[in-house]
Scaffold this motif. Structure first.
Motif, PDB file in Angstrom:
ATOM      1  N   MET A  82       0.915  -1.314  -0.042  1.00 33.96           N
ATOM      2  CA  MET A  82       0.095  -0.313   0.015  1.00 33.96           C
ATOM      3  C   MET A  82       0.943   1.185  -0.020  1.00 33.96           C
ATOM      4  SD  MET A  82      -3.032   1.060   2.421  1.00 33.96           S
ATOM      5  CE  MET A  82      -4.034  -0.248   2.190  1.00 33.96           C
ATOM      6  N   SER A  83       0.551   2.148  -0.797  1.00 32.35           N
ATOM      7  CA  SER A  83       1.311   3.530  -0.755  1.00 32.35           C
ATOM      8  C   SER A  83       0.338   4.647  -0.709  1.00 32.35           C
ATOM      9  CB  SER A  83       2.179   3.352  -1.951  1.00 32.35           C
ATOM     10  OG  SER A  83       1.341   3.534  -3.117  1.00 32.35           O
ATOM     11  N   PHE A  84       1.155   5.922  -0.280  1.00 32.40           N
ATOM     12  CA  PHE A  84       0.529   7.069  -0.052  1.00 32.40           C
ATOM     13  C   PHE A  84       1.276   8.095  -0.457  1.00 32.40           C
ATOM     14  CE2 PHE A  84      -1.352   4.264   3.052  1.00 32.40           C
ATOM     15  CZ  PHE A  84      -2.633   4.680   3.128  1.00 32.40           C
ATOM     16  N   THR A  85       1.064   9.178  -1.193  1.00 32.95           N
ATOM     17  CA  THR A  85       1.549  10.257  -1.512  1.00 32.95           C
ATOM     18  C   THR A  85       2.016  11.278  -0.084  1.00 32.95           C
ATOM     19  OG1 THR A  85       0.124  11.797  -1.886  1.00 32.95           O
ATOM     20  CG2 THR A  85       0.674  10.543  -3.686  1.00 32.95           C
ATOM     21  N   ALA A  86       3.026  12.087  -0.313  1.00 34.11           N
ATOM     22  CA  ALA A  86       3.182  12.926   0.974  1.00 34.11           C
ATOM     23  C   ALA A  86       2.022  13.710   1.362  1.00 34.11           C
ATOM     24  CB  ALA A  86       4.425  13.846   0.662  1.00 34.11           C
ATOM     25  N   GLU A  87       1.388  14.171   0.240  1.00 34.03           N
ATOM     26  CA  GLU A  87       0.088  14.802   0.758  1.00 34.03           C
ATOM     27  C   GLU A  87      -1.004  14.094   1.244  1.00 34.03           C
ATOM     28  OE1 GLU A  87       1.592  14.957  -2.399  1.00 34.03           O
ATOM     29  OE2 GLU A  87       2.752  16.851  -2.142  1.00 34.03           O
ATOM     30  N   GLU A  88      -1.157  12.705   0.869  1.00 36.81           N
ATOM     31  CA  GLU A  88      -2.033  11.788   1.618  1.00 36.81           C
ATOM     32  C   GLU A  88      -1.802  11.663   2.787  1.00 36.81           C
ATOM     33  OE1 GLU A  88      -3.634   9.536  -2.657  1.00 36.81           O
ATOM     34  OE2 GLU A  88      -1.883   8.971  -1.407  1.00 36.81           O
ATOM     35  N   ALA A  89      -0.555  11.347   2.944  1.00 34.76           N
ATOM     36  CA  ALA A  89       0.022  10.981   4.473  1.00 34.76           C
ATOM     37  C   ALA A  89      -0.395  12.025   5.298  1.00 34.76           C
ATOM     38  CB  ALA A  89       1.261  10.537   4.426  1.00 34.76           C
ATOM     39  N   TYR A  90      -0.107  13.465   5.001  1.00 36.01           N
ATOM     40  CA  TYR A  90      -0.216  14.498   5.763  1.00 36.01           C
ATOM     41  C   TYR A  90      -1.502  14.736   6.145  1.00 36.01           C
ATOM     42  CZ  TYR A  90       0.105  19.017   7.884  1.00 36.01           C
ATOM     43  OH  TYR A  90      -0.228  19.915   9.124  1.00 36.01           O
ATOM     44  N   GLU A  91      -2.318  14.540   5.168  1.00 38.52           N
ATOM     45  CA  GLU A  91      -3.776  14.817   5.394  1.00 38.52           C
ATOM     46  C   GLU A  91      -4.336  13.768   6.334  1.00 38.52           C
ATOM     47  OE1 GLU A  91      -6.211  16.822   4.546  1.00 38.52           O
ATOM     48  OE2 GLU A  91      -4.415  17.964   3.768  1.00 38.52           O
ATOM     49  N   LEU A  92      -3.591  12.476   6.828  1.00 40.00           N
ATOM     50  CA  LEU A  92      -4.287  11.334   7.588  1.00 40.00           C
ATOM     51  C   LEU A  92      -3.651  11.779   8.923  1.00 40.00           C
ATOM     52  CD1 LEU A  92      -4.099   8.563   5.117  1.00 40.00           C
ATOM     53  CD2 LEU A  92      -6.004   9.429   6.283  1.00 40.00           C
ATOM     54  N   ILE A  93      -2.327  12.394   9.086  1.00 38.52           N
ATOM     55  CA  ILE A  93      -1.720  12.822  10.268  1.00 38.52           C
ATOM     56  C   ILE A  93      -1.972  14.018  10.976  1.00 38.52           C
ATOM     57  CG2 ILE A  93      -0.307  10.600   9.906  1.00 38.52           C
ATOM     58  CD1 ILE A  93       1.925  12.843   9.080  1.00 38.52           C
ATOM     59  N   LYS A  94      -2.510  14.746  10.055  1.00 36.29           N
ATOM     60  CA  LYS A  94      -2.407  16.430  10.484  1.00 36.29           C
ATOM     61  C   LYS A  94      -3.343  16.682  11.683  1.00 36.29           C
ATOM     62  CE  LYS A  94      -6.325  18.081   7.656  1.00 36.29           C
ATOM     63  NZ  LYS A  94      -6.718  19.274   6.778  1.00 36.29           N
ATOM     64  N   PHE A  95      -4.186  15.661  12.194  1.00 32.20           N
ATOM     65  CA  PHE A  95      -4.849  15.771  13.352  1.00 32.20           C
ATOM     66  C   PHE A  95      -3.750  16.046  14.639  1.00 32.20           C
ATOM     67  CE2 PHE A  95      -3.429  11.514  13.618  1.00 32.20           C
ATOM     68  CZ  PHE A  95      -3.297  11.038  14.932  1.00 32.20           C
ATOM     69  N   GLN A  96      -2.543  15.362  14.462  1.00 30.45           N
ATOM     70  CA  GLN A  96      -1.626  15.850  15.394  1.00 30.45           C
ATOM     71  C   GLN A  96      -0.499  16.826  14.824  1.00 30.45           C
ATOM     72  OE1 GLN A  96       0.272  13.264  18.759  1.00 30.45           O
ATOM     73  NE2 GLN A  96       0.860  12.390  17.049  1.00 30.45           N
ATOM     74  N   GLU A  97       0.006  16.620  13.826  1.00 29.49           N
ATOM     75  CA  GLU A  97       0.890  17.374  12.992  1.00 29.49           C
ATOM     76  C   GLU A  97       0.793  18.749  12.852  1.00 29.49           C
ATOM     77  OE1 GLU A  97       4.058  16.188  13.030  1.00 29.49           O
ATOM     78  OE2 GLU A  97       3.376  14.334  13.942  1.00 29.49           O
ATOM     79  N   GLN A  98      -0.590  19.138  12.778  1.00 31.95           N
ATOM     80  CA  GLN A  98      -1.069  20.632  12.485  1.00 31.95           C
ATOM     81  C   GLN A  98      -0.191  21.495  13.550  1.00 31.95           C
ATOM     82  OE1 GLN A  98      -5.186  21.481  13.360  1.00 31.95           O
ATOM     83  NE2 GLN A  98      -5.036  19.740  14.603  1.00 31.95           N
ATOM     84  N   TRP A  99       0.336  20.836  14.682  1.00 35.34           N
ATOM     85  CA  TRP A  99       0.595  21.565  16.017  1.00 35.34           C
ATOM     86  C   TRP A  99       2.271  21.856  15.826  1.00 35.34           C
ATOM     87  CZ3 TRP A  99      -3.486  23.734  18.107  1.00 35.34           C
ATOM     88  CH2 TRP A  99      -4.864  22.899  17.899  1.00 35.34           C
ATOM     89  N   TYR A 100       2.704  21.131  14.877  1.00 35.56           N
ATOM     90  CA  TYR A 100       4.325  21.391  14.332  1.00 35.56           C
ATOM     91  C   TYR A 100       4.550  21.900  13.249  1.00 35.56           C
ATOM     92  CZ  TYR A 100       4.136  18.474  18.655  1.00 35.56           C
ATOM     93  OH  TYR A 100       3.809  17.764  19.867  1.00 35.56           O
ATOM     94  N   ASP A 101       5.783  22.337  12.989  1.00 36.73           N
ATOM     95  CA  ASP A 101       6.085  22.526  11.640  1.00 36.73           C
ATOM     96  C   ASP A 101       7.072  21.202  10.993  1.00 36.73           C
ATOM     97  OD1 ASP A 101       7.295  23.562   9.509  1.00 36.73           O
ATOM     98  OD2 ASP A 101       8.649  24.941  10.224  1.00 36.73           O
ATOM     99  N   THR A 102       6.012  20.606  10.395  1.00 37.63           N
ATOM    100  CA  THR A 102       6.295  19.143   9.787  1.00 37.63           C
ATOM    101  C   THR A 102       6.420  19.065   8.121  1.00 37.63           C
ATOM    102  OG1 THR A 102       5.199  18.000  11.586  1.00 37.63           O
ATOM    103  CG2 THR A 102       5.497  16.758  10.011  1.00 37.63           C
ATOM    104  N   GLU A 103       7.387  18.171   8.002  1.00 33.98           N
ATOM    105  CA  GLU A 103       7.580  17.899   6.701  1.00 33.98           C
ATOM    106  C   GLU A 103       7.397  16.566   6.417  1.00 33.98           C
ATOM    107  OE1 GLU A 103      11.200  17.856   3.135  1.00 33.98           O
ATOM    108  OE2 GLU A 103      11.251  19.140   4.788  1.00 33.98           O
ATOM    109  N   VAL A 104       6.691  16.052   5.454  1.00 31.43           N
ATOM    110  CA  VAL A 104       6.191  14.582   5.338  1.00 31.43           C
ATOM    111  C   VAL A 104       7.114  14.215   4.036  1.00 31.43           C
ATOM    112  CG1 VAL A 104       4.731  12.758   4.857  1.00 31.43           C
ATOM    113  CG2 VAL A 104       4.113  14.502   6.413  1.00 31.43           C
TER     114      VAL A 104
END
Length: 121
Positions: A96-118
């Motif tokens: 199974m694969s995900f783009t960086a954008e797809e992955a970020y959308e799934l983890i932004k519930f937590q990563e929105q509080w940080y300066d994160t690069e996927v």
């Protein structure tokens, strides 16, 4: 842990298949000081591998849509935090694969509080 050591740790696991423990399954409610998180995905760790915060290295598990206690997944990427002491691995079921954008959308519930690069490997 230095930034270089954090990067080396992430690279060590990229593309590898690992067994992770899940301590925050889908639906887990985590009360923080300023906000509350409800986990829409499974979130866990690689046992006995320490991350930048001195605790076990965290892993977001994508593509598994039911709560699990453990899972064997392939590490497909990382959430690199520029303003924190730790990074997070991103795992998914084999094949199974995900783009960086797809992955970020799934983890932004937590990563929105940080300066994160996927990064997807």
């Amino acid at each position: 842990m230095t930034l270089k050591e954090r990067s080396e740790l992430i690279e060590k696991f990229m593309g590898k298949t690992v067994k992770i423990g899940i301590d925050r399954p889908i639906g887990y409610i985590h009360k923080k000081e300023k906000y509350t998180l409800t986990y829409p995905i499974n979130y866990g760790y690689i046992p006995d591998v320490l991350g930048g915060d001195g605790e076990e290295l965290d892993v977001y598990l994508l593509g598994v849509n039911e709560p699990v206690e453990e899972y064997t997944c392939k590490i497909i990427g990382a959430a690199k935090r520029k303003n924190d002491v730790e990074d997070k691995l991103i795992g998914a079921p084999e094949g199974m694969s995900f783009t960086a954008e797809e992955a970020y959308e799934l983890i932004k519930f937590q990563e929105q509080w940080y300066d994160t690069e996927v990064e997807i490997g």
